[in-house]
Motif scaffolding. Structure first.
Motif, PDB file in Angstrom:
ATOM      1  N   VAL A 167     -10.862  -9.656  11.083  1.00  0.00           N
ATOM      2  CA  VAL A 167     -10.126  -8.452  10.683  1.00  0.00           C
ATOM      3  C   VAL A 167     -10.222  -8.300   9.170  1.00  0.00           C
ATOM      4  O   VAL A 167      -9.942  -9.249   8.431  1.00  0.00           O
ATOM      5  N   TYR A 168     -10.603  -7.139   8.712  1.00  0.00           N
ATOM      6  CA  TYR A 168     -10.691  -6.855   7.271  1.00  0.00           C
ATOM      7  C   TYR A 168      -9.315  -6.340   6.808  1.00  0.00           C
ATOM      8  O   TYR A 168      -9.104  -5.143   6.658  1.00  0.00           O
ATOM      9  N   PHE A 169      -8.399  -7.261   6.582  1.00  0.00           N
ATOM     10  CA  PHE A 169      -7.000  -6.914   6.329  1.00  0.00           C
ATOM     11  C   PHE A 169      -6.836  -6.013   5.108  1.00  0.00           C
ATOM     12  O   PHE A 169      -6.137  -4.996   5.168  1.00  0.00           O
ATOM     13  N   ILE A 170      -7.436  -6.397   3.992  1.00  0.00           N
ATOM     14  CA  ILE A 170      -7.228  -5.676   2.738  1.00  0.00           C
ATOM     15  C   ILE A 170      -7.788  -4.264   2.793  1.00  0.00           C
ATOM     16  O   ILE A 170      -7.299  -3.360   2.112  1.00  0.00           O
ATOM     17  N   THR A 171      -8.818  -4.046   3.584  1.00  0.00           N
ATOM     18  CA  THR A 171      -9.446  -2.723   3.659  1.00  0.00           C
ATOM     19  C   THR A 171      -9.031  -1.947   4.907  1.00  0.00           C
ATOM     20  O   THR A 171      -9.588  -0.884   5.176  1.00  0.00           O
ATOM     21  N   ASP A 172      -8.063  -2.467   5.632  1.00  0.00           N
ATOM     22  CA  ASP A 172      -7.603  -1.818   6.861  1.00  0.00           C
ATOM     23  C   ASP A 172      -6.285  -1.082   6.583  1.00  0.00           C
ATOM     24  O   ASP A 172      -5.303  -1.703   6.156  1.00  0.00           O
ATOM     25  N   GLU A 173      -6.238   0.225   6.799  1.00  0.00           N
ATOM     26  CA  GLU A 173      -5.030   1.010   6.536  1.00  0.00           C
ATOM     27  C   GLU A 173      -3.847   0.548   7.377  1.00  0.00           C
ATOM     28  O   GLU A 173      -2.692   0.691   6.967  1.00  0.00           O
ATOM     29  N   ARG A 174      -4.109  -0.013   8.555  1.00  0.00           N
ATOM     30  CA  ARG A 174      -3.017  -0.453   9.424  1.00  0.00           C
ATOM     31  C   ARG A 174      -2.324  -1.698   8.894  1.00  0.00           C
ATOM     32  O   ARG A 174      -1.155  -1.954   9.224  1.00  0.00           O
ATOM     33  N   TRP A 175      -3.021  -2.485   8.073  1.00  0.00           N
ATOM     34  CA  TRP A 175      -2.474  -3.749   7.584  1.00  0.00           C
ATOM     35  C   TRP A 175      -2.058  -3.706   6.116  1.00  0.00           C
ATOM     36  O   TRP A 175      -1.306  -4.575   5.671  1.00  0.00           O
ATOM     37  N   PHE A 176      -2.521  -2.726   5.364  1.00  0.00           N
ATOM     38  CA  PHE A 176      -2.351  -2.772   3.905  1.00  0.00           C
ATOM     39  C   PHE A 176      -0.883  -2.747   3.493  1.00  0.00           C
ATOM     40  O   PHE A 176      -0.452  -3.541   2.653  1.00  0.00           O
ATOM     41  N   ARG A 177      -0.097  -1.848   4.054  1.00  0.00           N
ATOM     42  CA  ARG A 177       1.320  -1.781   3.683  1.00  0.00           C
ATOM     43  C   ARG A 177       2.056  -3.053   4.091  1.00  0.00           C
ATOM     44  O   ARG A 177       2.942  -3.531   3.359  1.00  0.00           O
ATOM     45  N   PHE A 178       1.698  -3.592   5.235  1.00  0.00           N
ATOM     46  CA  PHE A 178       2.306  -4.846   5.692  1.00  0.00           C
ATOM     47  C   PHE A 178       2.027  -5.968   4.687  1.00  0.00           C
ATOM     48  O   PHE A 178       2.918  -6.764   4.360  1.00  0.00           O
ATOM     49  N   ILE A 179       0.803  -6.026   4.169  1.00  0.00           N
ATOM     50  CA  ILE A 179       0.426  -7.041   3.179  1.00  0.00           C
ATOM     51  C   ILE A 179       1.232  -6.869   1.899  1.00  0.00           C
ATOM     52  O   ILE A 179       1.704  -7.840   1.305  1.00  0.00           O
ATOM     53  N   ASP A 248       7.675   1.797  -7.936  1.00  0.00           N
ATOM     54  CA  ASP A 248       6.855   0.800  -7.261  1.00  0.00           C
ATOM     55  C   ASP A 248       6.357  -0.251  -8.245  1.00  0.00           C
ATOM     56  O   ASP A 248       6.505  -0.112  -9.459  1.00  0.00           O
ATOM     57  N   ASP A 249       5.770  -1.305  -7.713  1.00  0.00           N
ATOM     58  CA  ASP A 249       5.224  -2.397  -8.520  1.00  0.00           C
ATOM     59  C   ASP A 249       3.752  -2.107  -8.805  1.00  0.00           C
ATOM     60  O   ASP A 249       2.886  -2.323  -7.964  1.00  0.00           O
ATOM     61  N   PHE A 250       3.476  -1.621 -10.013  1.00  0.00           N
ATOM     62  CA  PHE A 250       2.113  -1.205 -10.364  1.00  0.00           C
ATOM     63  C   PHE A 250       1.135  -2.369 -10.298  1.00  0.00           C
ATOM     64  O   PHE A 250       0.034  -2.240  -9.743  1.00  0.00           O
ATOM     65  N   GLU A 251       1.490  -3.511 -10.876  1.00  0.00           N
ATOM     66  CA  GLU A 251       0.561  -4.641 -10.946  1.00  0.00           C
ATOM     67  C   GLU A 251       0.148  -5.111  -9.559  1.00  0.00           C
ATOM     68  O   GLU A 251      -1.029  -5.410  -9.314  1.00  0.00           O
ATOM     69  N   GLN A 252       1.096  -5.191  -8.653  1.00  0.00           N
ATOM     70  CA  GLN A 252       0.773  -5.648  -7.299  1.00  0.00           C
ATOM     71  C   GLN A 252      -0.202  -4.694  -6.614  1.00  0.00           C
ATOM     72  O   GLN A 252      -1.251  -5.098  -6.109  1.00  0.00           O
ATOM     73  N   ILE A 253       0.149  -3.419  -6.598  1.00  0.00           N
ATOM     74  CA  ILE A 253      -0.653  -2.451  -5.850  1.00  0.00           C
ATOM     75  C   ILE A 253      -1.994  -2.201  -6.519  1.00  0.00           C
ATOM     76  O   ILE A 253      -3.027  -2.085  -5.845  1.00  0.00           O
ATOM     77  N   TYR A 254      -2.022  -2.155  -7.839  1.00  0.00           N
ATOM     78  CA  TYR A 254      -3.283  -1.901  -8.542  1.00  0.00           C
ATOM     79  C   TYR A 254      -4.296  -3.005  -8.282  1.00  0.00           C
ATOM     80  O   TYR A 254      -5.497  -2.736  -8.145  1.00  0.00           O
ATOM     81  N   ASN A 255      -3.838  -4.248  -8.217  1.00  0.00           N
ATOM     82  CA  ASN A 255      -4.753  -5.374  -8.010  1.00  0.00           C
ATOM     83  C   ASN A 255      -5.196  -5.538  -6.561  1.00  0.00           C
ATOM     84  O   ASN A 255      -6.179  -6.225  -6.290  1.00  0.00           O
ATOM     85  N   LEU A 256      -4.479  -4.929  -5.623  1.00  0.00           N
ATOM     86  CA  LEU A 256      -4.852  -5.018  -4.207  1.00  0.00           C
ATOM     87  C   LEU A 256      -5.475  -3.723  -3.678  1.00  0.00           C
ATOM     88  O   LEU A 256      -6.114  -3.734  -2.633  1.00  0.00           O
ATOM     89  N   LEU A 257      -5.284  -2.627  -4.407  1.00  0.00           N
ATOM     90  CA  LEU A 257      -5.743  -1.325  -3.936  1.00  0.00           C
ATOM     91  C   LEU A 257      -7.268  -1.222  -3.968  1.00  0.00           C
ATOM     92  O   LEU A 257      -7.923  -1.754  -4.854  1.00  0.00           O
ATOM     93  N   ASN A 258      -7.815  -0.545  -2.978  1.00  0.00           N
ATOM     94  CA  ASN A 258      -9.245  -0.265  -2.931  1.00  0.00           C
ATOM     95  C   ASN A 258      -9.455   1.110  -2.306  1.00  0.00           C
ATOM     96  O   ASN A 258      -8.529   1.692  -1.736  1.00  0.00           O
ATOM     97  N   VAL A 259     -10.662   1.629  -2.412  1.00  0.00           N
ATOM     98  CA  VAL A 259     -10.926   3.022  -2.030  1.00  0.00           C
ATOM     99  C   VAL A 259     -10.698   3.284  -0.546  1.00  0.00           C
ATOM    100  O   VAL A 259     -10.425   4.416  -0.148  1.00  0.00           O
TER     101      VAL A 259
END
Length: 316
Positions: A167-179, A248-259
């Protein structure tokens, strides 16, 4: 009757020290507080002058005084854009999840640690739970990405051993918010527990002794003694966290966010960063930031109002 009325008047308390004398008597405390006040004046209140550019068509070379005044045009553009509504929805959903699922965790952890009878085990658990707080989100994001890696992560290795596709957790929209929610709880819960443990330490031990004499179980002590005694601190923390629904927490989301997860993960702070620094749309980004801060203030004031109305605890 007039003589009686005169005699019943309360004498003025002339021995009360003036406000300036009380400040002078505690001058060393204010000297200790001075660096904090200077920090907030320089880095928090000083930059508030820049809010003006939210009402301008700001040009860097012209500066604040030379840029054209456009009034509420930036805010009209803000609410007219469909993507801003997506970003706002993402912010509210993610932070609502963090508040609902993350707020009780340090309270429960503090109650559990308070019941631990072995000091060595208690200190070990506290140290392990506090540790993530002192690591930056850059480090933690790297650990999370490696841990959830589809090729090297232990979770996907276990899934592969069970015959399940990775499972591609970081790039999966279903899992990203949970992470985002789980990683935020992992980082902040242990450190926030310190506040609740301090509240528990201030509870009068005589109440516990009286409960033991009445044969009350440990669970009922938590329900009827510990939690009610912690209520003032819990209410104040809830009021302070109310503003975080929009902040929101900018540092957390910016470092985990992807296109691949922008539709569910792009929030107000990352959107402001993109508009302000990447696209150099300074006025629009300032309008987004001002909107966010006004909403946060309204949320805190509302939470404080209801806390004062339905209980005796409030910040002001």
């Amino acid at each position: 009757m007039q003589g009686t009325a005169r005699n019943t008047r309360k004498p003025k308390l002339s021995n009360q020290p003036s406000v300036f004398k009380r400040y002078a008597a505690n001058k060393y405390y204010f000297i200790m507080l001075l660096p904090v006040l200077i920090y907030y004046l320089i880095f928090h209140y000083g930059p508030m002058y820049g809010v003006i550019i939210a009402f301008q068509d700001y040009k860097f070379l012209r500066g604040v005084s030379g840029s054209e005044w456009v009034g509420l045009d930036n805010f009209r553009e803000l609410f007219a854009g469909s993507y801003f509504l997506t970003v706002l929805r993402n912010t509210l959903i993610i932070n609502f999840y963090k508040l609902v699922f993350g707020f009780p965790v340090p309270i429960i952890l503090a109650l559990m640690l308070n019941e631990v009878m072995r000091p060595v085990f208690k200190k070990v658990v506290q140290t392990i739970s506090y540790m993530p707080h002192f690591l930056s989100w850059i480090v933690l994001s790297g650990l999370i990405i490696e841990f959830l890696s589809p090729s090297r992560g232990p979770i996907n290795i276990l899934l592969d051993m069970m015959g399940i596709a990775p499972v591609y957790f970081i790039t999966d929209e279903r899992w990203f918010r949970f992470i985002l929610v789980v990683s935020d709880i992992w980082r902040s819960a242990g450190f926030t527990t310190i506040i609740y443990l301090a509240a528990i330490a201030g509870i009068n031990t005589e109440m516990y002794e009286a409960a033991e004499m009445d044969g009350i179980s440990r669970f009922k002590k938590i329900i009827y003694i510990t939690l009610p005694s912690m209520a003032p601190v819990i209410v104040i923390m809830l009021i302070l966290n109310a503003g975080s629904i929009i902040n929101d927490d900018f540092e957390q989301i910016y470092n985990l966010l992807n296109v691949t997860v922008m539709n569910v993960g792009d929030v107000l702070s990352t959107y402001t960063y993109t508009e302000g620094l990447t696209r150099m749309n300074y006025s629009y980004a300032a309008a987004v930031g001002l909107f966010k801060n006004v909403i946060a203030l309204i949320l805190v004031l509302t939470a404080n109002y209801f806390a004062r109305k339905f209980s005796d605890e409030a910040i002001f």
